[in-house]
Enzyme design. Structure first.
Site, PDB file in Angstrom:
ATOM      1  N   ALA A  61       0.854  -1.195   0.000  1.00 43.86           N
ATOM      2  CA  ALA A  61       0.000   0.000   0.000  1.00 43.86           C
ATOM      3  C   ALA A  61       0.885   1.238   0.000  1.00 43.86           C
ATOM      4  O   ALA A  61       2.022   1.191   0.484  1.00 43.86           O
ATOM      5  CB  ALA A  61      -0.876  -0.017   1.241  1.00 43.86           C
ATOM      6  N   GLY A 100       0.866  -5.137   0.992  1.00 50.39           N
ATOM      7  CA  GLY A 100      -0.228  -5.243   0.029  1.00 50.39           C
ATOM      8  C   GLY A 100       0.220  -5.841  -1.296  1.00 50.39           C
ATOM      9  O   GLY A 100      -0.585  -6.444  -2.018  1.00 50.39           O
ATOM     10  N   GLU A 103      -0.009  -9.429  -0.746  1.00 46.95           N
ATOM     11  CA  GLU A 103      -1.442  -9.765  -0.637  1.00 46.95           C
ATOM     12  C   GLU A 103      -2.095  -9.786  -2.023  1.00 46.95           C
ATOM     13  O   GLU A 103      -2.936 -10.626  -2.312  1.00 46.95           O
ATOM     14  CB  GLU A 103      -2.142  -8.753   0.282  1.00 46.95           C
ATOM     15  CG  GLU A 103      -1.679  -8.896   1.730  1.00 46.95           C
ATOM     16  CD  GLU A 103      -2.230  -7.805   2.636  1.00 46.95           C
ATOM     17  OE1 GLU A 103      -1.925  -6.621   2.388  1.00 46.95           O
ATOM     18  OE2 GLU A 103      -2.975  -8.131   3.571  1.00 46.95           O
ATOM     19  N   GLU A 123       3.903  -5.198   7.460  1.00 44.49           N
ATOM     20  CA  GLU A 123       2.989  -4.194   8.013  1.00 44.49           C
ATOM     21  C   GLU A 123       3.216  -3.949   9.502  1.00 44.49           C
ATOM     22  O   GLU A 123       3.068  -2.839   9.991  1.00 44.49           O
ATOM     23  CB  GLU A 123       1.531  -4.620   7.791  1.00 44.49           C
ATOM     24  CG  GLU A 123       1.025  -4.460   6.366  1.00 44.49           C
ATOM     25  CD  GLU A 123       1.329  -5.648   5.464  1.00 44.49           C
ATOM     26  OE1 GLU A 123       2.200  -6.474   5.829  1.00 44.49           O
ATOM     27  OE2 GLU A 123       0.704  -5.749   4.400  1.00 44.49           O
TER      28      GLU A 123
HETATM   29  C1  3H9 Z   1       0.407  -2.241   3.464  1.00 46.71           C
HETATM   30  O1  3H9 Z   1       0.706  -2.758   2.432  1.00 46.71           O
HETATM   31  C2  3H9 Z   1      -0.959  -2.343   4.100  1.00 46.71           C
HETATM   32  C3  3H9 Z   1      -1.812  -3.426   3.486  1.00 46.71           C
HETATM   33  O2  3H9 Z   1      -1.567  -4.661   4.124  1.00 46.71           O
HETATM   34  C4  3H9 Z   1      -3.272  -3.194   3.708  1.00 46.71           C
HETATM   35  C5  3H9 Z   1      -3.857  -1.907   3.279  1.00 46.71           C
HETATM   36  C6  3H9 Z   1      -5.345  -1.895   3.404  1.00 46.71           C
HETATM   37  N1  3H9 Z   1       4.629   3.495   0.048  1.00 46.71           N
HETATM   38  O3  3H9 Z   1      13.455   2.316   1.452  1.00 46.71           O
HETATM   39  P1  3H9 Z   1      13.907   2.994   0.229  1.00 46.71           P
HETATM   40  C7  3H9 Z   1       9.459   4.923  -0.874  1.00 46.71           C
HETATM   41  S1  3H9 Z   1       1.492  -1.250   4.297  1.00 46.71           S
HETATM   42  C8  3H9 Z   1       5.127   4.692  -0.295  1.00 46.71           C
HETATM   43  O4  3H9 Z   1      14.790   4.164   0.369  1.00 46.71           O
HETATM   44  P2  3H9 Z   1      15.176   0.544  -0.539  1.00 46.71           P
HETATM   45  C9  3H9 Z   1      10.394   5.388   0.202  1.00 46.71           C
HETATM   46  O5  3H9 Z   1       9.774   6.311   1.048  1.00 46.71           O
HETATM   47  C10 3H9 Z   1       2.937  -1.236   3.289  1.00 46.71           C
HETATM   48  N2  3H9 Z   1       6.436   4.928  -0.489  1.00 46.71           N
HETATM   49  O6  3H9 Z   1      14.568   1.975  -0.797  1.00 46.71           O
HETATM   50  C11 3H9 Z   1      11.504   6.010  -0.616  1.00 46.71           C
HETATM   51  O7  3H9 Z   1      11.038   7.276  -1.039  1.00 46.71           O
HETATM   52  P3  3H9 Z   1      12.050   8.473  -1.230  1.00 46.71           P
HETATM   53  C12 3H9 Z   1       3.726  -2.463   3.421  1.00 46.71           C
HETATM   54  C13 3H9 Z   1       7.261   3.902  -0.338  1.00 46.71           C
HETATM   55  O8  3H9 Z   1      15.512   0.009  -1.871  1.00 46.71           O
HETATM   56  C14 3H9 Z   1      11.567   5.117  -1.842  1.00 46.71           C
HETATM   57  O9  3H9 Z   1      10.307   4.431  -1.884  1.00 46.71           O
HETATM   58  N3  3H9 Z   1       4.977  -2.317   2.735  1.00 46.71           N
HETATM   59  C15 3H9 Z   1       6.828   2.638   0.029  1.00 46.71           C
HETATM   60  O10 3H9 Z   1      16.222   0.607   0.512  1.00 46.71           O
HETATM   61  C16 3H9 Z   1      12.670   4.099  -1.803  1.00 46.71           C
HETATM   62  O11 3H9 Z   1      12.590   3.405  -0.562  1.00 46.71           O
HETATM   63  C17 3H9 Z   1       6.115  -2.021   3.367  1.00 46.71           C
HETATM   64  O12 3H9 Z   1       6.171  -1.928   4.577  1.00 46.71           O
HETATM   65  C18 3H9 Z   1       5.440   2.438   0.212  1.00 46.71           C
HETATM   66  N4  3H9 Z   1       4.929   1.237   0.544  1.00 46.71           N
HETATM   67  O13 3H9 Z   1      13.994  -0.333   0.087  1.00 46.71           O
HETATM   68  C19 3H9 Z   1       7.340  -1.803   2.511  1.00 46.71           C
HETATM   69  N5  3H9 Z   1       7.891   1.814   0.132  1.00 46.71           N
HETATM   70  O14 3H9 Z   1      12.975   8.052  -2.318  1.00 46.71           O
HETATM   71  C20 3H9 Z   1       8.019  -0.520   2.912  1.00 46.71           C
HETATM   72  C21 3H9 Z   1       8.963   2.560  -0.178  1.00 46.71           C
HETATM   73  O15 3H9 Z   1      11.164   9.621  -1.511  1.00 46.71           O
HETATM   74  N6  3H9 Z   1       9.165  -0.262   2.094  1.00 46.71           N
HETATM   75  N7  3H9 Z   1       8.595   3.821  -0.451  1.00 46.71           N
HETATM   76  O16 3H9 Z   1      12.751   8.566   0.113  1.00 46.71           O
HETATM   77  C22 3H9 Z   1      10.381  -0.830   2.319  1.00 46.71           C
HETATM   78  O17 3H9 Z   1      10.550  -1.661   3.201  1.00 46.71           O
HETATM   79  C23 3H9 Z   1      11.520  -0.386   1.479  1.00 46.71           C
HETATM   80  O18 3H9 Z   1      11.234   0.904   1.008  1.00 46.71           O
HETATM   81  C24 3H9 Z   1      11.778  -1.287   0.254  1.00 46.71           C
HETATM   82  C25 3H9 Z   1      12.847  -0.612  -0.659  1.00 46.71           C
HETATM   83  C26 3H9 Z   1      12.309  -2.629   0.751  1.00 46.71           C
HETATM   84  C27 3H9 Z   1      10.533  -1.474  -0.554  1.00 46.71           C
END
Ligand code: 3H9
Length: 718
Positions: A61, A100, A103, A123
């Site tokens: 998400a 998500g 999912e 999450e």
């Molecule tokens: C969910 O899914 C809820 C659902 O179950 C249900 C809903 C009803 N959204 O970390 P990085 C941005 S909750 C928006 O530096 P990496 C991040 O801010 C979600 N932005 O890179 C950054 O922006 P900026 C569950 C996101 O390669 C840029 O992407 N998902 C999101 O070291 C690069 O990120 C998670 O918890 C996002 N979901 O790592 C995953 N994700 O360049 C959360 C990233 O402006 N994300 N951004 O600073 C991560 O763990 C890491 O970002 C990821 C990449 C491993 C994906």
């Protein structure tokens, strides 16, 4: 958004497009719904592949949407639409399928992943639970124990482990989209009933009540007050206890309680804070973020005590050639052995090659003559460090960056010992240096932006989160720690016990209270620093040991050090341990007697101190210093301080960090409590509210995202 194409005539291809991680924003969800409808309505299309642009399936998400009004099609019905489709849908997972994103993949009928992909439901780390069917589908697919472990920890798994667990159907070393297209073609027209996970019965573990109770206890023990992990367990329990549709309702209810919680807000704030720091230079500092870092291939570490050893390991693991210098023969041998052991264990744990050959050991500083960068990590003694910097300045090749690992000494004083003060920077590592993620990179007034950029970049290469901070006594983390520790000492003087203070702080979420923490780190280090600053007066000083130029000081920490009680290492400190090096803290009657005797000697009456006072005085004194640090331009913004506290000082992540916490409590409330305590203790300057706090509170306590803007205003206006 998501765009649609056709492959080989019969496969409808849906590509998620929302860089950098293809998060499921409203336009992406709308795009998926529209393109799924289109694929299902085209008679030539027999199967569908969902993939992400640029080698990334989906990061879940869109967290940025959480703070705003949500619009667009919701995730749950969107995933149901996919699962209910009459044509097979295959998820082609490259890069990541998280939250998500996973999912969504679980709603597809088949999942193919590239061997380098990582999958997970993280999450919980954002204070949430998988709220788009993850808690109901995953246990149905891989069983309750494995699902519980993944959901309550948020751990990412490799494609190989995902295959083994049964999360995915196929792994490929090649392009996952090509493999998914092949699979989609091969399953076109085949029945799908057995592929819809929501229709599977959820396997009930034998003795399921006992299993869940055990997991719940385990999770609570580790969570230190975080509510999401336990709520995740409740949601998975619903998968076992209820039919799918009811389980989904329960998941929705539980998700809603977490979604609006302060903890979720704190964890999401922290997620972005950690990514945002390093983007700004400190108001007092030179701009470093636009400077090009120098290449560093060979580095030297001077001094192989605990810190030097950890730094050597970290540098070698980052791929650098390292010259490790220790002048004492015995210490050098011990260090070599310790470093080798750490590297061997690290290589085993990480499945990485052993890098022993990258390190050369030497007994003379001369060995650092041809390196690109030196990290001096000797004892925290200014005279010693000064003499090493003089030697380094003479012998190192021109342009060598000279860094000092200090937890609080003046970088400028060291810089002034060298011919090139612009090449001197502080690198404050945290023990154990090869494990702890935090690095304070300290710029002195004369450090060049390039030198700073190089140290920041090197920290990143070493796997650290580097935070640039200005030069002042104890920098950011330790500077804030002082008033916190001092309040704890004052509370002892006024009638509290170390156990009581620690219990309150641990209930707040710290892994250890201030006294247990001090015993673990060793009380002598801070004692030595206080002595160097002239703060420690002899016992004969009497009352003047407690009141210094009108300000209250507690010599308690000094007095117990004088007794040889340095904490765990001596088996005695604020607590007693079964032996020197023992780890289990037990209340010490000697210490209680010592406190009573101290109070009597100074005419202090012990009083009953409630939990609220303990918490407020310790935390608000620390937070007040944080505002002062912002006001002084030592940290670039509140996010920097929060990241330092979470990564370096055990501040509970689900409380966002001290500055975020202050905002959550309400700046006016923090101000009001500080004013109150300062009125009661006018001789404690740390309790006098800082003018930045007053100003922010007076301007209506703006959200933390706006503080930086206010900080940009001229200092005189703060
Ligand atoms: C969910 O899914 C809820 C659902 O179950 C249900 C809903 C009803 N959204 O970390 P990085 C941005 S909750 C928006 O530096 P990496 C991040 O801010 C979600 N932005 O890179 C950054 O922006 P900026 C569950 C996101 O390669 C840029 O992407 N998902 C999101 O070291 C690069 O990120 C998670 O918890 C996002 N979901 O790592 C995953 N994700 O360049 C959360 C990233 O402006 N994300 N951004 O600073 C991560 O763990 C890491 O970002 C990821 C990449 C491993 C994906």
């Amino acid at each position: 958004m998501a765009f649609y194409s056709r492959v080989s005539g019969s496969v409808g291809m849906i590509t998620l497009q929302n860089p950098p991680v293809n998060a499921l924003s409203a336009p992406v969800r709308q795009g998926i719904v529209d393109t799924i409808h289109r694929a299902l309505s085209e008679p030539e299309v027999k199967s569908v592949v969902i993939c992400g642009q640029n080698g990334t399936f989906c990061g879940g998400a869109d967290i940025k949407e959480f703070g705003a009004n949500m619009s667009g099609p919701p995730l749950v019905p969107m995933i149901h639409l996919i699962e209910a489709a009459a044509k097979p849908v295959v998820a082609a997972i490259e890069g990541i399928a998280l939250g998500g994103g996973l999912e969504l993949a679980l709603g597809c009928h088949y999942r193919v992943a590239n061997s380098k992909a990582r999958l997970g439901l993280p999450e919980v780390t954002l204070g949430l639970l998988p709220g788009a069917g993850g808690t109901q589908r995953l246990p149905r697919l891989i069983g309750v124990p494995a699902a519980l472990e993944l959901i309550t920890t948020g751990r990412h798994v490799t494609a190989a482990e995902a295959l083994q667990l049964g999360i995915i159907d196929e792994v490929t070393d090649h392009n996952a989209v090509d493999a998914a297209v092949k699979l989609a073609q091969s399953v076109a027209g085949k029945p799908l009933d057995a592929r819809r996970i929501s229709t599977y019965p959820c396997p009930r573990p034998p003795d399921s009540d006992v299993v869940f109770e055990k997991v719940m206890q385990e999770v609570r023990r580790h969570a230190r007050g975080a509510i999401a992990p336990g709520t995740c367990v409740q949601a998975v329990r619903a998968a076992v206890a209820l039919p799918y549709a009811k389980g989904m309702e329960r998941e929705k209810e539980l998700f809603a309680t977490l979604f609006t919680s302060g903890q979720a807000r704190a964890l999401q704030y922290y997620f972005f804070a950690q990514r945002a720091i390093g983007r700004w230079s400190t108001p007092s500092g030179a701009r470093w973020d636009t400077s090009k870092p120098r290449p560093v291939r060979k580095a030297a570490v001077i001094g192989l005590g605990t810190m030097g050893r950890g730094i050597t390991v970290s540098l070698a693991q980052a791929g650098l050639s390292v010259v490790a210098v220790e002048t004492q023969e015995k210490q050098l041998l011990a260090a070599k052995q310790a470093v080798t052991g750490m590297l061997e264990r690290g290589a085993k744990r990480r499945g990485a090659p052993l890098v022993l050959d990258q390190i050369k050991y030497g007994r003379s500083v001369q060995a650092a003559a041809d390196v690109d960068l030196v990290i001096e990590a000797v004892f925290e003694d200014m005279a010693l460090k000064r003499s090493i910097f003089q030697q380094l300045s003479r012998l190192c090749k021109p342009g060598t960056l000279l860094c000092t690992n200090t937890s609080g000494l003046d970088i400028d004083e060291l810089a002034s010992q060298t011919q090139s003060p612009e090449l001197v920077v502080g690198m404050h590592f945290f023990a154990p240096a090869h494990v702890m993620k935090l690095l304070e990179v300290v710029h002195g007034p004369r450090s060049s932006p390039e030198a700073l950029a190089t140290a920041m970049q090197l920290g990143k290469k070493m796997g650290k989160v580097s935070v640039a901070v200005g030069n002042c006594r104890c920098f950011v983390g330790n500077r804030m720690l002082r008033p916190y520790v001092m309040q704890a000492y004052f509370l002892l003087e006024e009638g509290a016990t170390p156990e009581q203070v620690d219990q309150v702080l641990e209930e707040f979420g710290f892994p250890m209270g201030v006294f247990k923490m001090s015993d673990l780190s060793g009380l002598d280090v801070a004692w030595r620093m206080r002595k160097a600053e002239g703060l420690v007066l002899p016992a004969s000083a009497g009352e003047s040991a407690r009141i210094r130029e009108g300000s209250r000081y507690s010599p308690l920490g000094d007095l117990i050090c004088e007794q040889g009680r340095f904490g765990q290492k001596t088996g005695r400190g604020w607590y007693q341990y079964d032996k020197p090096g023992g780890r289990v803290a037990k209340p010490d009657p000697w210490l209680h007697g010592f406190l009573e005797e101290y109070r009597t000697r100074h005419g202090l009456a012990a009083r009953r101190i409630d939990h609220q006072e303990v918490l407020e005085r310790c935390l608000y004194a620390l937070i007040n210093e944080g505002f002062q640090i912002l006001q002084d331009g030592i940290a670039a913004g509140p996010e920097d301080i929060d990241v330092i506290y979470v990564l370096g000082y055990g501040w509970p992540r689900h409380r966002g960090g001290p500055m975020f916490f202050a905002g959550q409590v309400g700046l006016d409330k923090v101000l009001e409590r500080l004013e109150h305590y300062h009125q009661v203790h006018p001789d404690v300057p740390a309790l006098k509210p800082c003018s930045l706090l007053r100003r922010l509170a007076a301007s209506g306590s703006p959200p933390i995202s706006r503080w930086r803007e206010i900080l940009q205003k001229p200092r005189s206006q703060l």
